[in-house]
Design a protein around this motif. Structure first.
Motif, mmCIF file in Angstrom:
data_model
loop_
_atom_site.group_PDB
_atom_site.id
_atom_site.type_symbol
_atom_site.label_atom_id
_atom_site.label_comp_id
_atom_site.label_asym_id
_atom_site.label_seq_id
_atom_site.Cartn_x
_atom_site.Cartn_y
_atom_site.Cartn_z
ATOM 1 N N PRO A 66 0.862 -1.244 0.096
ATOM 2 C CA PRO A 66 0.019 -0.228 0.030
ATOM 3 C C PRO A 66 1.066 1.124 0.083
ATOM 4 O O PRO A 66 0.344 2.166 -0.437
ATOM 5 N N LYS A 67 2.072 1.022 0.466
ATOM 6 C CA LYS A 67 3.080 2.404 0.660
ATOM 7 C C LYS A 67 4.338 1.605 0.597
ATOM 8 O O LYS A 67 4.504 0.606 0.952
ATOM 9 N N TRP A 68 5.260 2.364 -0.097
ATOM 10 C CA TRP A 68 6.793 1.754 -0.296
ATOM 11 C C TRP A 68 7.433 1.309 0.926
ATOM 12 O O TRP A 68 8.145 0.614 1.084
ATOM 13 N N VAL A 69 7.182 1.964 2.039
ATOM 14 C CA VAL A 69 7.762 1.866 3.361
ATOM 15 C C VAL A 69 7.428 0.767 4.054
ATOM 16 O O VAL A 69 7.541 0.679 5.310
ATOM 17 N N ASP A 70 6.026 0.263 3.581
ATOM 18 C CA ASP A 70 5.221 -0.959 4.448
ATOM 19 C C ASP A 70 5.820 -2.201 3.830
ATOM 20 O O ASP A 70 5.648 -2.610 2.756
ATOM 21 N N GLY A 71 6.685 -2.851 4.559
ATOM 22 C CA GLY A 71 7.326 -4.143 4.064
ATOM 23 C C GLY A 71 6.648 -5.387 4.545
ATOM 24 O O GLY A 71 7.273 -6.340 4.226
ATOM 25 N N ARG A 72 5.420 -5.445 4.906
ATOM 26 C CA ARG A 72 4.880 -6.666 5.249
ATOM 27 C C ARG A 72 4.832 -7.604 4.103
ATOM 28 O O ARG A 72 4.879 -8.838 4.263
ATOM 29 N N ALA A 73 4.779 -7.083 3.056
ATOM 30 C CA ALA A 73 4.519 -8.062 1.909
ATOM 31 C C ALA A 73 5.893 -8.739 1.689
ATOM 32 O O ALA A 73 5.924 -9.753 0.859
ATOM 33 N N TYR A 74 7.007 -8.337 1.754
ATOM 34 C CA TYR A 74 8.393 -8.879 1.861
ATOM 35 C C TYR A 74 8.236 -10.104 2.593
ATOM 36 O O TYR A 74 8.736 -11.211 2.164
ATOM 37 N N THR A 75 7.889 -10.162 3.716
ATOM 38 C CA THR A 75 7.733 -11.159 4.623
ATOM 39 C C THR A 75 6.718 -12.234 4.128
ATOM 40 O O THR A 75 7.002 -13.327 4.285
ATOM 41 N N GLN A 76 5.552 -11.943 3.681
ATOM 42 C CA GLN A 76 4.665 -12.688 2.917
ATOM 43 C C GLN A 76 5.282 -13.466 1.735
ATOM 44 O O GLN A 76 5.117 -14.735 1.693
ATOM 45 N N ALA A 77 6.040 -12.819 1.044
ATOM 46 C CA ALA A 77 6.653 -13.589 -0.153
ATOM 47 C C ALA A 77 7.928 -14.602 0.345
ATOM 48 O O ALA A 77 7.755 -15.617 0.053
ATOM 49 N N ARG A 78 8.765 -14.214 1.276
ATOM 50 C CA ARG A 78 9.502 -14.984 1.904
ATOM 51 C C ARG A 78 8.975 -16.189 2.436
ATOM 52 O O ARG A 78 9.089 -17.454 2.282
ATOM 53 N N LEU A 79 7.988 -15.946 3.164
ATOM 54 C CA LEU A 79 7.205 -17.104 3.894
ATOM 55 C C LEU A 79 6.631 -18.125 2.712
ATOM 56 O O LEU A 79 6.868 -19.386 2.928
ATOM 57 N N LEU A 80 5.983 -17.558 1.672
ATOM 58 C CA LEU A 80 5.504 -18.352 0.547
ATOM 59 C C LEU A 80 6.646 -19.292 0.070
ATOM 60 O O LEU A 80 6.561 -20.572 -0.360
#
Length: 159
Positions: free
Chosen positions: A53-67
């Protein structure tokens, strides 16, 4: 049912019991969703779209790593939302293999960004070994190939 459909998590949950196994599907997740909610369905999905949602919000990095690391998801992981060129090297290291750049970002800059680092000392989801335990010349060749492949990215195509 259309092949290569991109569904929200709610839509997927509503149709997954009747979705034909031979028809590829994708699911789009907000970065607030626990990736474990997809664990049982990952073998049926061709694509998981993760949103920044914002470039400073990195939660999707964690989601990808977990996947990739925990659930061994082999399909495409795509980044959408406020995706900047500067994010591409970390996107690749955490398991993304596609990105829909923010409209003001240039493809030429993305190609350059993916070539900034030939290798990393630490391991990541694609290369778990640290630098001292791997062939760095082979990594350089692979990084150059990835930079060329980025030229094939198209914004908004596919599922």
């Amino acid at each position: 049912v259309r092949a290569n459909s991109l569904l929200t998590l709610e839509q997927w949950h509503a149709v997954r019991d009747t979705w034909p196994a031979s028809v590829p599907a994708g699911v789009s997740l907000a970065n607030t969703i626990d990736i474990e909610t997809l664990e049982a369905d990952l073998s049926r999905l061709a694509l998981v779209v993760l949103h920044f949602p914002k470039w400073v919000d990195g939660r999707a990095y964690t989601q990808a790593r977990l996947l990739r690391a925990r659930y061994r998801f082999a399909g495409q992981v795509r980044a959408t939302g406020d995706v900047l060129v500067d994010m591409l090297p970390l996107l690749a290291r955490t398991g993304f293999d596609a990105a829909q750049l923010r409209p003001d970002q240039k493809l030429e800059a993305a190609e350059r960004a993916l070539g900034f680092f030939a290798g990393h000392y630490q391991g990541d989801v694609r290369q778990p070994l640290p630098a001292f335990a791997r062939d760095l010349s082979a990594e350089l060749a692979a990084a150059q190939a990835r930079a060329r492949a980025v030229a094939e990215l198209s914004v908004g195509e596919g599922i």
